[in-house]
Design an enzyme around this catalytic site. Structure first.
Site, PDB file in Angstrom:
ATOM      1  N   GLU A 243      -6.228  31.769  83.084  1.00 24.12           N
ATOM      2  CA  GLU A 243      -6.067  30.507  83.829  1.00 24.12           C
ATOM      3  C   GLU A 243      -4.772  30.389  84.641  1.00 24.12           C
ATOM      4  OE1 GLU A 243      -6.654  27.361  80.955  1.00 24.12           O
ATOM      5  OE2 GLU A 243      -8.723  27.953  80.579  1.00 24.12           O
ATOM      6  N   GLU A 366     -17.185  32.680  78.530  1.00 24.55           N
ATOM      7  CA  GLU A 366     -17.146  31.467  77.697  1.00 24.55           C
ATOM      8  C   GLU A 366     -18.284  30.523  78.089  1.00 24.55           C
ATOM      9  OE1 GLU A 366     -13.235  29.671  77.662  1.00 24.55           O
ATOM     10  OE2 GLU A 366     -12.243  31.620  77.763  1.00 24.55           O
TER      11      GLU A 366
HETATM   12  C1  XIL Z   1     -10.635  26.283  73.215  1.00 27.73           C
HETATM   13  C2  XIL Z   1     -11.232  26.301  71.829  1.00 27.73           C
HETATM   14  O1  XIL Z   1     -12.621  26.373  71.955  1.00 27.73           O
HETATM   15  C3  XIL Z   1     -10.835  25.064  71.059  1.00 27.73           C
HETATM   16  O2  XIL Z   1     -11.254  25.148  69.699  1.00 27.73           O
HETATM   17  C4  XIL Z   1      -9.316  24.894  71.083  1.00 27.73           C
HETATM   18  O3  XIL Z   1      -8.968  23.664  70.488  1.00 27.73           O
HETATM   19  C5  XIL Z   1      -8.808  24.953  72.494  1.00 27.73           C
HETATM   20  O4  XIL Z   1      -9.245  26.117  73.169  1.00 27.73           O
HETATM   21  N1  XIL Z   1     -10.786  28.150  77.959  1.00 27.73           N
HETATM   22  C6  XIL Z   1     -10.306  29.124  77.129  1.00 27.73           C
HETATM   23  C7  XIL Z   1     -10.483  28.979  75.664  1.00 27.73           C
HETATM   24  O5  XIL Z   1      -9.871  30.162  77.620  1.00 27.73           O
HETATM   25  O6  XIL Z   1      -9.445  29.576  74.946  1.00 27.73           O
HETATM   26  C8  XIL Z   1     -10.608  27.541  75.245  1.00 27.73           C
HETATM   27  O7  XIL Z   1     -10.913  27.499  73.858  1.00 27.73           O
HETATM   28  C9  XIL Z   1     -11.683  26.862  76.059  1.00 27.73           C
HETATM   29  C10 XIL Z   1     -11.343  26.901  77.504  1.00 27.73           C
END
Ligand code: XIL
Length: 460
Positions: A243, A366
């Protein structure tokens, strides 16, 4: 949308998550008069992924390190058809000439027989992963073993989980997940080495003040080297930087509200990205190194990511792939200023073509599809429940999954992994917000039964 808009939004939003803030007004959650966007657009904006940091963390059932994980995998058989750059090799010096690939020329993929097992059916396409947390790999083991052949630790490999205090690495939770994967012949994606979120407080400070450039760089190197070496041979792909680019294509900088701000960029400048990849490559020359980000369907953002990657490859930086987070919604936003206004398959296709034209692998890292539409206002009376997640909505979600998977299969050679951010609807980060809003974004329902979305993904 521009940075400015993002900033304005953040001013009107009480969300605590960086990206939740950015998308704060997209769909507002009204909980008893006080508006919060944390959970709100989890669906739509949580995507930002970072929403997590703030808002979700608190509500995380596993005590801050839990969540649900999903991993990506590298396509075993994936033949890269993209002729473009040479970034896909681990030879740092060969990355110089990306840019001329034929992103559109992909042979796609066919089903592997009539297997009813998701990963098996997709064996000719790409591995199918799931994010897991320190509980879900056991509570959801049956589903995991039946349908997935790759995992990602949802939180257990983030900086704050692995090095909560300086110099003390705690690998137990992550090791348990990796051991489970290895024992079950699953691939493991590592997530994530360098991110603006979920970092320990000591990382950016020193002696009561801000840390110097030199010290921060050595802390980054020490973390990356230690972690990547620890998992060498077990983790085949790492999200090295997560990110780093904003929605307008600029670097995530120092001038943003808390939570969205990147201290890495603020202190080190953009060179932290190249350094991170070099350190990771030194620590494990065999690992595939990824840049991972969300909202790739926004034209300005995908161009910014492309420009950054091309620059890195031109300098010979060992980058091998791009991760598309893919936190989607059941439909695009109709609000022109909303990030999800751009959430169309055709826009994502452009990103895949653009990135693969550099010779880079592309992975969906994701994936989830929220029921909530960014730009729409929800409140507790309109939050979805198992009762209001009707057959019509299930069919609509299935159709959305179908169109995205048609795209993924069309680029079945360029795409080397598709990972869901969770396993089943009873354990999703999108429901982990204090607003009480529940979401149902995955292929399996709260009772672990396949949903119409599962059938749609299997139907090819
Ligand atoms: C999220 C997790 O799913 C949550 O449990 C945590 O509280 C925060 O992070 N983008 C990413 C992930 O790269 O690491 C994130 O994961 C979701 C968005």
């Amino acid at each position: 949308m521009g940075l400015l808009t993002g900033l304005l939004w953040s001013c009107t939003s009480s969300t605590s998550g960086p990206d939740a803030a950015a998308s704060g007004t997209e769909s507002t959650v009204q909980t008893g008069g006080s508006s919060t966007s944390a959970g709100g657009d989890a669906g739509g904006d949580a995507a930002g992924g970072s929403a997590a940091q703030g808002g979700a963390g608190a509500a995380d059932p596993s005590g801050g390190t839990g969540g649900s994980g999903a991993g990506d995998s590298a396509a075993g058989g994936g033949n890269q058809t993209n002729a473009g750059g040479s970034g896909g090799t681990d030879d740092a010096t060969s990355g110089g000439t990306g840019g001329e690939g034929t992103g559109g020329a992909d042979t796609g993929c066919t089903p592997n027989g009539d297997s009813q097992n998701l990963a098996e059916r997709y064996a000719n396409c790409f591995p199918i992963g799931a994010a897991v947390d320190s509980q879900s790999y056991t509570t959801h083991a049956a589903l995991l073993k039946a349908h997935f052949n790759s995992v990602t630790a949802e939180n257990e490999m983030k900086f704050e989980s692995l090095q909560r205090t300086e110099g003390n690495f705690s690998y137990d939770a992550a090791d348990r997940i990796v051991n489970f994967a290895v024992a079950n012949n699953m691939k493991v994606r590592g997530h994530a080495l360098v991110w603006h979120s979920q970092n320990p407080s000591w990382l950016f400070s020193s002696g009561g003040g801000a840390v110097s450039k030199q010290v921060l760089l050595s802390r980054m190197k020490n973390h990356i080297s230690n972690v990547v070496r620890h998992f060498k041979g077990k983790i085949y792909a790492w999200d090295v930087v997560n990110e780093a680019i904003m929605e307008d294509g600029s670097y995530r900088g120092g001038n943003l509200p808390d939570g969205q701000n990147s201290r890495w960029y603020e202190i080190l400048g953009e060179s932290y990205i190249a350094e991170a990849f070099k350190y990771a490559h030194e620590a494990d020359p065999d690992a595939k190194l990824f840049y991972n980000d969300f909202y790739n369907y926004i034209p300005a953002k995908q161009q910014g990511i492309y420009n950054m990657l091309k620059g890195l490859l031109d300098q010979g930086v060992p980058v091998h792939g791009v991760g598309l987070q893919a936190h989607f919604n059941i439909e695009p936003s109709t609000v022109t200023t909303n990030q999800a206004y751009h959430q169309h398959v055709a826009n994502l296709e452009e990103a895949i073509k653009l990135y693969s034209s550099l010779g880079l692998e592309v992975q969906v890292t994701e994936l989830d599809i929220s029921l909530y539409i960014p730009g729409v206002t929800y409140n507790p009376s309109t939050f979805y429940t198992t009762a209001t997640f009707t057959d019509d909505l299930k069919a609509k979600q299935a159709a959305r999954y179908r169109e995205f998977f048609e795209l993924f299969r069309k680029y079945g050679s360029a795409i080397t992994g598709v990972t869901f951010w969770g396993i089943a609807d009873d354990n999703t980060w999108l429901s982990e917000f204090s607003s009480g809003r529940k979401d149902f974004p995955l292929l399996f329902d709260v009772d672990h039964r396949p949903k119409p979305a599962f059938d749609a993904v299997m139907d090819f």
